[in-house]
Design a protein around this motif. Structure first.
Motif, mmCIF file in Angstrom:
data_model
loop_
_atom_site.group_PDB
_atom_site.id
_atom_site.type_symbol
_atom_site.label_atom_id
_atom_site.label_comp_id
_atom_site.label_asym_id
_atom_site.label_seq_id
_atom_site.Cartn_x
_atom_site.Cartn_y
_atom_site.Cartn_z
ATOM 1 N N ASP A 1 0.801 -1.247 -0.013
ATOM 2 C CA ASP A 1 -0.016 -0.207 0.059
ATOM 3 C C ASP A 1 0.796 1.255 0.150
ATOM 4 N N THR A 2 1.882 1.419 0.881
ATOM 5 C CA THR A 2 2.663 2.529 0.925
ATOM 6 C C THR A 2 3.892 2.264 1.605
ATOM 7 N N GLU A 3 5.228 3.061 1.226
ATOM 8 C CA GLU A 3 6.479 2.745 1.987
ATOM 9 C C GLU A 3 6.871 4.397 1.975
ATOM 10 N N LYS A 4 7.099 4.608 3.176
ATOM 11 C CA LYS A 4 7.433 6.010 3.576
ATOM 12 C C LYS A 4 8.463 5.951 4.647
ATOM 13 N N THR A 5 9.520 7.011 4.472
ATOM 14 C CA THR A 5 10.326 7.436 5.843
ATOM 15 C C THR A 5 9.579 8.245 6.573
ATOM 16 N N ILE A 6 9.696 8.027 7.827
ATOM 17 C CA ILE A 6 9.284 8.796 8.728
ATOM 18 C C ILE A 6 10.671 9.468 9.651
ATOM 19 N N ALA A 7 10.595 10.800 9.595
ATOM 20 C CA ALA A 7 11.653 11.307 10.498
ATOM 21 C C ALA A 7 11.576 11.034 11.867
ATOM 22 N N VAL B 1 5.396 12.524 11.942
ATOM 23 C CA VAL B 1 3.999 11.831 11.783
ATOM 24 C C VAL B 1 3.803 11.626 10.273
ATOM 25 N N LEU B 2 3.336 10.573 10.070
ATOM 26 C CA LEU B 2 2.963 10.207 8.632
ATOM 27 C C LEU B 2 1.468 9.834 8.753
ATOM 28 N N LYS B 3 0.769 10.796 7.824
ATOM 29 C CA LYS B 3 -0.703 10.632 7.673
ATOM 30 C C LYS B 3 -0.913 9.656 6.506
ATOM 31 N N LEU B 4 -1.662 8.696 6.737
ATOM 32 C CA LEU B 4 -2.332 7.800 5.825
ATOM 33 C C LEU B 4 -3.701 7.998 5.336
ATOM 34 N N SER B 5 -3.932 8.490 4.249
ATOM 35 C CA SER B 5 -5.274 8.569 3.893
ATOM 36 C C SER B 5 -6.264 7.378 3.773
ATOM 37 N N VAL C 1 -10.162 4.512 12.417
ATOM 38 C CA VAL C 1 -10.117 5.327 11.342
ATOM 39 C C VAL C 1 -11.127 6.503 11.490
ATOM 40 N N THR C 2 -10.631 7.481 10.958
ATOM 41 C CA THR C 2 -11.822 8.743 11.193
ATOM 42 C C THR C 2 -12.836 8.178 10.017
ATOM 43 N N PRO C 3 -13.983 9.121 9.973
ATOM 44 C CA PRO C 3 -15.051 8.968 9.020
ATOM 45 C C PRO C 3 -14.793 9.075 7.693
ATOM 46 N N THR C 4 -13.241 9.651 7.540
ATOM 47 C CA THR C 4 -12.900 9.945 6.134
ATOM 48 C C THR C 4 -11.615 8.655 5.864
ATOM 49 N N GLY C 5 -11.230 7.891 6.989
ATOM 50 C CA GLY C 5 -10.631 6.700 6.936
ATOM 51 C C GLY C 5 -9.083 7.035 7.203
ATOM 52 N N SER C 6 -8.625 8.498 7.654
ATOM 53 C CA SER C 6 -7.399 8.626 7.834
ATOM 54 C C SER C 6 -6.448 8.058 9.167
ATOM 55 N N VAL C 7 -5.308 7.935 8.958
ATOM 56 C CA VAL C 7 -4.689 7.254 10.149
ATOM 57 C C VAL C 7 -3.167 7.685 10.205
ATOM 58 N N ASP C 8 -2.793 8.149 11.590
ATOM 59 C CA ASP C 8 -1.423 8.670 11.681
ATOM 60 C C ASP C 8 -0.537 7.671 12.321
ATOM 61 N N ILE C 9 0.786 7.887 11.818
ATOM 62 C CA ILE C 9 1.740 6.844 12.506
ATOM 63 C C ILE C 9 2.781 8.006 13.022
ATOM 64 N N VAL D 1 3.720 -0.090 4.493
ATOM 65 C CA VAL D 1 2.276 -0.661 5.293
ATOM 66 C C VAL D 1 1.459 -1.348 4.310
ATOM 67 N N ALA D 2 0.568 -2.382 4.763
ATOM 68 C CA ALA D 2 -0.214 -3.099 3.827
ATOM 69 C C ALA D 2 -1.585 -3.499 4.611
ATOM 70 N N THR D 3 -2.613 -3.211 4.097
ATOM 71 C CA THR D 3 -3.931 -3.660 4.653
ATOM 72 C C THR D 3 -4.483 -5.193 4.735
ATOM 73 N N VAL D 4 -4.573 -5.750 5.669
ATOM 74 C CA VAL D 4 -5.010 -6.949 5.489
ATOM 75 C C VAL D 4 -6.312 -7.293 6.085
ATOM 76 N N GLY D 5 -7.117 -6.263 6.374
ATOM 77 C CA GLY D 5 -8.748 -6.461 6.481
ATOM 78 C C GLY D 5 -9.095 -5.366 7.015
ATOM 79 N N LEU D 6 -10.361 -5.275 6.873
ATOM 80 C CA LEU D 6 -11.197 -3.849 7.481
ATOM 81 C C LEU D 6 -12.150 -4.335 8.260
ATOM 82 N N GLN D 7 -12.561 -3.456 9.349
ATOM 83 C CA GLN D 7 -13.667 -3.578 9.965
ATOM 84 C C GLN D 7 -14.872 -2.672 9.674
#
Length: 957
Positions: free
Chosen positions: A598-604, A608-612, A672-680, A692-698
């Protein structure tokens, strides 16, 4: 003094506002409901065409009864709501003069509906073939393009009170309502309603004898209303033919007989396929019949005096006559005929009409009742111009009756209250257009005998049994004509209001998937539904719905997981309320995902990395949490990552711990928020790269799967051959493991939860776990260094129930897999409730354990996980935790399991000296709401437990 006559019952409007009730009675006589001589037909119950035709075991078809009926018997064709028998019936059996055969479709009770015959194909609906002494009454006949009823070679036949409704499909030029062939005699066709669409209303063919057509109504026939050809002794009397598109009444072919008291009304129409002769005479008597036919007391309603006449009124002996006067002057016929009228109505003649009391009472075939069964009566407001001093029939098929007017009547003195309820009614307010006196009969509607009294006398009654009753008043004039009206209903209420009842369950599909946030509330009909005024259902989330009084199933989609109390408020007619409550636990169901990059990022450092929502694939209906796989690499310093909902306060929890020079992995559930955003958040002093990879949703808004925690059991251990593989797995090689269809996991499971690990490792490496049969579905298992034992919990979709474990190291390792649980379409499975991440155990500070102390070697710690932090106090089957062992001084592993159960031989977290490690753990909860944490290492360790959510089942609320 007017001649007495039988009463005719008619229902009228509720007596609430002033109004007028008028018109003839429509009473329908009902045949004897049962005797030894009655055969029953009813295809709406358990029936048989080979039985005896009893009321309890009737024939299914009319033909079955027609085949066995004997003289003197009645065939009762029963009907519920205009029941239709689609069959073409032929009768070949006869009665006798003293014991005729009768076919009746009359309803068993007053106010019911006639049975109906609908022809099949082009055959008539009913054929009377070479029979005698037969009567057919009270049947509806549906036109299908052929004839309705055909009388062939028969005598002594009566066709009375049949109804031929307007057909749905018309065939121009085809179909006769009643046909009498030339071999038939002594046939009476009386009091039938024949709707438009037929070519002929009644047609009598050459050679017939003594046929009477009387008191019938025929509307808009295309080729003729009543057509008689070559028939001796024909009587055409008191019929009404409206707007014929050809001749209304005709006698030709050497016919003889009488044409009297009839009404034929014309209209202006254009010639067409369906209206071939709109200017034909209203009455026609041919030259070969004129000498043997008498015509008198007929009405040619062909336009008002002085207006344009649409057509000739008569053709007599092949000569046209535009008016009754012209016919009378030229032939002497029609001495008492009337014209100069406009009338296309099928109601009774208007008061003071020339049709009233002006017919020949002695005309052959004249009946004592009209088409509705109302008696022929004397109208005192009209001068008598007919032939009899004792009988004053009107012309045509419909008789004018007295008009009874109802003004506003008195409402009951009490319309509602507790039973026993006493109320009274006044009996007055009716007047007669003929000035007749009345008697009043009040029926209070509770089964008691009606109370009869004179006008103005109040009638008191006590309702002893609770119920909703509609009292009615019947007004009868001195001639016996009755009219009935209803009062405002009376409510005698029960001592206590009706109880309310409410329950709710999550919506499920037929294959067991659940929409865990979509409730279906069941609201049964109250025991005393008549007592209810209105009901409303509030759902506990700020919305509500008004309900009807019957049994209801009310669906509702909740906006978010949580416990909601729905309340049914029921208000009765007296304003009393009762309530019922049901708690619905809106939750999430699991949507298995094919893990993808899904995504690969470097976090300083401390960044904080925001994932949409799109990035973590959480932008579909009702997603509340995402289950993510996190892999770290290229860490510049030791530290941890914290996953949390964007826009919320960062919790004091961790999701994965990492070190420089090592890759680490874990799975984590994050709201997640109502719009699905997650912070790391990177809690390290150095940067780190995350994959990061998504393996399931609730989701609470999708049909998906529920979770079933298992008693942990080992499925694979290559050290001893468990799972069918013995010995270390070489680097770059794989083993296939059966995960479904064994150890309680059904073959239909959609995903499996495993703890997978490696031990006796000969070189650093990692484990990849894939869905067998789907090369694109794989997750990363634990990473290890040479000699390290490492484990990780994974969630993996299933295709054929198998998974593939691949050793990516250059050297061999023994592989282990433990079953933790599984997802699937199971109605009894658990639903997920995400919580705000919270640390519920920290042995270093004493939080959750009650004391500051490490968990000793081979010691067990009990941890209560229900009733706090958003976790329900009951119904919880498993909790979603992240377990961390910070900087242990030795090597070992933790086992997390349900309190009160035997400790399984499985690993939840493997740790090595001086290396902080975290692992997700879905842990089954004991019946006491606790889990056990066992330290299988040789040294004491600190433990952190971070709560991410719970799985629970809840009974219907």
């Amino acid at each position: 003094m007017h001649r007495p006559r039988p009463a005719v019952g008619v229902s009228v409007a509720v007596l609430i506002v002033a109004g007028v009730m008028s018109g003839a009675g429509t009473g329908r006589a009902t045949a004897d409901p049962g005797s030894a001589g009655t055969l029953y037909v009813n295809h709406d119950v358990a029936c048989s065409d080979t039985g005896a035709g009893s009321q309890s075991a009737p024939f299914c078809t009319v033909q079955a009864a027609a085949d066995v009926v004997e003289p003197g018997q009645t065939v009762r064709i029963e009907s519920v709501d205009d029941q239709t028998y689609s069959e073409s019936v032929t009768l070949t059996r006869s009665g006798t003069k003293d014991a005729p055969i009768t076919f009746t479709g009359a309803p068993v009770s007053a106010g019911g509906s006639w049975a109906e015959l609908a022809s099949t194909g082009s055959a008539p609906a009913l054929t009377l073939k070479a029979v005698h002494d037969v009567r057919v009454e009270y049947l509806g006949v549906w036109y299908r393009g052929g004839d309705g009823v055909a009388v062939t070679g028969s005598e002594g036949v009566d066709l009375d009170r049949l109804s031929f409704p307007r057909p749905a499909v018309r065939a121009p030029g085809a179909g006769t309502a009643v046909t009498v062939d030339g071999a038939s005699s002594d046939v009476t066709v009386s009091r039938n309603w024949i709707g438009d669409g037929y070519a002929y209303g009644v047609r009598v063919e050459q050679g017939a004898a003594r046929v009477t057509a009387t008191t019938n109504v025929v509307t808009t026939p295309r080729l003729g209303g009543i057509a008689v050809t070559g028939t001796s002794g024909a009587n055409v009397t008191s019929n009404t033919v409206i707007a014929p598109c050809a001749t209304g009444i005709s006698l030709d072919g050497g016919s003889s007989g009488v044409v009297e008291n009839n009404v034929v009304a014309s209209t202006t129409a254009r010639q067409s396929d369906t209206c071939p002769a709109p200017t034909a005479p209203l009455y026609t008597v041919s030259a070969d019949s004129a000498a043997q036919v008498t015509a008198d007391y007929n009405v040619a309603a062909n336009g008002a005096p002085g207006g344009t006449r649409p057509r000739p009124e008569y053709s007599w002996a092949d000569s046209p006559y535009p008016t009754t006067a012209a016919l009378r002057d030229a032939t002497g016929q029609g001495a008492h005929d009337i014209d100069g009228l406009n009338m296309l109505s099928l109601t009774a003649p208007n008061e003071h009409s020339a049709l009233i009391d002006s017919a020949d009472a002695d005309a052959p075939g004249e009946l004592s009742t009209d088409i509705n069964g109302a008696s022929r009566v004397d109208d005192p407001l009209v001068a008598d111009t007919g032939t009899s001093a004792s009988s004053r029939p009107d012309r045509g098929a419909i008789e004018r009756q007295d008009t009874i007017y109802f003004r506003v009547g008195d409402t009951p003195s009490s319309t509602s209250g507790l039973a026993p309820l006493v109320t009274s009614l006044r009996t007055d307010g009716a007047t007669s257009s003929w000035g007749e006196a009345f008697t009043y009969s009040v029926d209070f509607g509770d089964g008691g005998a009606p109370v009869t009294g004179a006008a103005g006398a109040p009638v008191t009654h006590s309702y002893t049994t609770p119920g909703r009753y509609t009292p009615s008043i019947t007004v009868t004039d001195t001639d016996g004509l009755s009219r009935t009206g209803q009062y405002v209903p009376v409510l005698a209420a029960t001592a206590t209001p009706p109880a309310a009842s409410l329950s709710g369950v999550a919506d499920t599909t037929s294959d067991g998937q659940v929409n865990a946030g979509y409730a279906r509330f069941t609201v049964p009909e109250p025991a005393d539904v008549w007592e209810i005024a209105y009901r409303s259902l509030t759902f506990g989330d700020g919305s509500q719905q008004n309900l009807a009084n019957g049994a209801q199933e009310v669906p509702h989609q909740y906006p978010a997981p949580g416990a909601y109390t729905a309340t049914l408020t029921q208000t009765d007619q007296l304003g009393r309320t009762t309530t019922a409550k049901a708690t619905f636990h809106a939750a999430d169901a699991f949507v298995a995902m094919t893990p993808e990059f899904d995504t690969e990022k470097t976090i300083a450092a401390h960044g904080v990395l925001k994932l949409s929502a799109a990035t973590v694939r959480a932008d579909s209906d009702g997603v509340d949490a995402a289950e993510l796989q996190i892999v770290t690499s290229e860490a510049k310093a030791s530290g941890s990552l914290t996953l949390y909902t964007h826009g919320t306060t960062r919790p004091g929890t961790s999701s994965i711990d990492f070190e420089p020079g090592r890759s680490a992995r874990n799975e984590a559930t994050v709201k997640v928020t109502p719009t699905g955003s997650v912070d790391i958040y990177n809690g390290s002093s150095g940067a780190v790269t995350v994959n990061v990879a998504t393996v399931g949703l609730q989701s609470h808004g999708q049909f998906a799967d529920t979770y079933r925690p298992a008693t942990p059991v080992r499925l694979l251990d290559t050290r001893g051959g468990t799972g069918g593989v013995t010995g270390p797995v070489a680097g770059g090689h794989s083993v296939t493991l059966t995960a479904a269809g064994t150890h309680g996991v059904p073959t239909g499971a959609s995903a499996v939860v495993l703890n997978v690990g490696a031990t006796t490792t000969k070189a650093s490496g990692s484990l990849t776990v894939s869905t067998h049969g789907n090369s694109g579905s794989s997750v990363t298992g634990p990473y290890w260094t040479t000699g390290q034992t490492a484990s990780a919990q994974i969630v993996l979709p299933l295709v054929d129930g198998k998974v593939v474990l691949r050793n990516t190291s250059r050297s061999s390792a023994n592989l282990i897999a433990d079953l933790v649980g599984w997802y699937g379409p199971i109605a009894s499975g658990s639903q997920f409730q995400p919580v705000t991440p919270v640390r519920i155990l920290n042995t270093h500070t004493g939080a959750g354990s009650g004391k500051i102390a490490r968990l000793g070697a081979h010691a067990t710690l009990k941890l209560k996980v229900i009733g706090a932090h958003g976790v329900p106090a009951s119904g919880v089957s498993a909790v979603d935790l992240n377990l961390t062992v910070p900087a242990p001084s030795g090597t070992g592993y933790l086992i997390a399991y349900a309190d009160g159960t035997s400790r399984p031989g499985v690993h939840s977290v493997d740790f090595t000296a001086k290396h902080t490690v975290a692992n997700r753990a879905l842990v089954k909860v004991g019946t006491d709401g606790e889990i056990d944490l066992y330290n299988a290492g040789s040294t004491s360790v600190d433990i952190y437990a971070d709560l991410l959510g719970d799985y629970a089942t809840h009974p219907a609320g």
